[in-house]
Design a protein around this motif. Structure first.
Motif, PDB file in Angstrom:
ATOM      1  N   ARG A 227       0.831  -1.216   0.000  1.00  0.00           N
ATOM      2  CA  ARG A 227       0.000   0.000   0.000  1.00  0.00           C
ATOM      3  C   ARG A 227       0.859   1.256   0.000  1.00  0.00           C
ATOM      4  O   ARG A 227       0.547   2.230  -0.682  1.00  0.00           O
ATOM      5  N   GLY A 228       1.949   1.224   0.762  1.00  0.00           N
ATOM      6  CA  GLY A 228       2.854   2.377   0.798  1.00  0.00           C
ATOM      7  C   GLY A 228       3.460   2.651  -0.566  1.00  0.00           C
ATOM      8  O   GLY A 228       3.516   3.805  -1.024  1.00  0.00           O
ATOM      9  N   TYR A 229       3.927   1.597  -1.232  1.00  0.00           N
ATOM     10  CA  TYR A 229       4.506   1.776  -2.567  1.00  0.00           C
ATOM     11  C   TYR A 229       3.438   2.211  -3.575  1.00  0.00           C
ATOM     12  O   TYR A 229       3.712   3.005  -4.477  1.00  0.00           O
ATOM     13  N   ASP A 230       2.211   1.699  -3.425  1.00  0.00           N
ATOM     14  CA  ASP A 230       1.121   2.136  -4.305  1.00  0.00           C
ATOM     15  C   ASP A 230       0.867   3.634  -4.147  1.00  0.00           C
ATOM     16  O   ASP A 230       0.629   4.340  -5.140  1.00  0.00           O
ATOM     17  N   LEU A 231       0.910   4.117  -2.916  1.00  0.00           N
ATOM     18  CA  LEU A 231       0.715   5.556  -2.682  1.00  0.00           C
ATOM     19  C   LEU A 231       1.815   6.382  -3.355  1.00  0.00           C
ATOM     20  O   LEU A 231       1.550   7.430  -3.937  1.00  0.00           O
ATOM     21  N   ILE A 232       3.036   5.888  -3.266  1.00  0.00           N
ATOM     22  CA  ILE A 232       4.144   6.597  -3.919  1.00  0.00           C
ATOM     23  C   ILE A 232       3.929   6.624  -5.424  1.00  0.00           C
ATOM     24  O   ILE A 232       4.114   7.657  -6.078  1.00  0.00           O
ATOM     25  N   LEU A 233       3.498   5.490  -5.984  1.00  0.00           N
ATOM     26  CA  LEU A 233       3.311   5.405  -7.441  1.00  0.00           C
ATOM     27  C   LEU A 233       2.121   6.243  -7.915  1.00  0.00           C
ATOM     28  O   LEU A 233       2.079   6.644  -9.081  1.00  0.00           O
TER      29      LEU A 233
END
Length: 133
Positions: free
Chosen positions: A67-73
């Motif tokens: 989820r954290g990486y999705d937010l960054i992307l």
């Protein structure tokens, strides 16, 4: 007179000694009592079992990372590090399709990186072998 003065001094000294003994005994009981009242709760607390802290499962940790990486992307769709880490997390979560999509994007963005191509090909081969079984 001299005898009565001496008797008075002796009696007075005995009274002072008696008071000192009483004060000493009361002080000792107070000291030991306060020590006992401090030690007993500490012993009780030490003897009680500590509640177990629930540790998160490895899968939930991986999902939080994803989820954290999705937010960054969402903010930076071409962030190389986020794409790379998210593809690794998805592989650990056994989401090969999601990992392949990310690796394909990485290969398009960075065609000079052979490691992305190699990993993408390995995943495609594993998925091809998994489909045949």
């Amino acid at each position: 007179m001299p005898g009565s003065w001496e008797e008075y001094l002796i009696t007075r000294k005995k009274q002072i000694d008696r008071r000192q003994k009483i004060v000493t005994i009361v002080s000792m009981f107070s000291f030991f009592g306060s020590t006992v009242f401090a030690v007993i709760p500490a012993i009780q607390q030490a003897s009680q079992p500590k509640p177990a802290i629930a540790s998160p499962s490895p899968e939930s940790v991986l999902q939080q990372q994803a989820r954290g990486y999705d937010l960054i992307l969402q903010r930076e769709p071409e962030n190389q590090l986020a794409l790379e880490k998210l593809s690794l997390v998805r592989l650990q979560l056994k989401d090969a399709k999601g990992a392949m999509e990310l690796l394909e994007k990485l290969v398009k963005l960075h065609p000079e990186r052979q490691d992305y191509k190699v990993v993408l090909e390995q995943i495609k081969k594993q998925e091809g072998n998994g489909d045949r079984h």
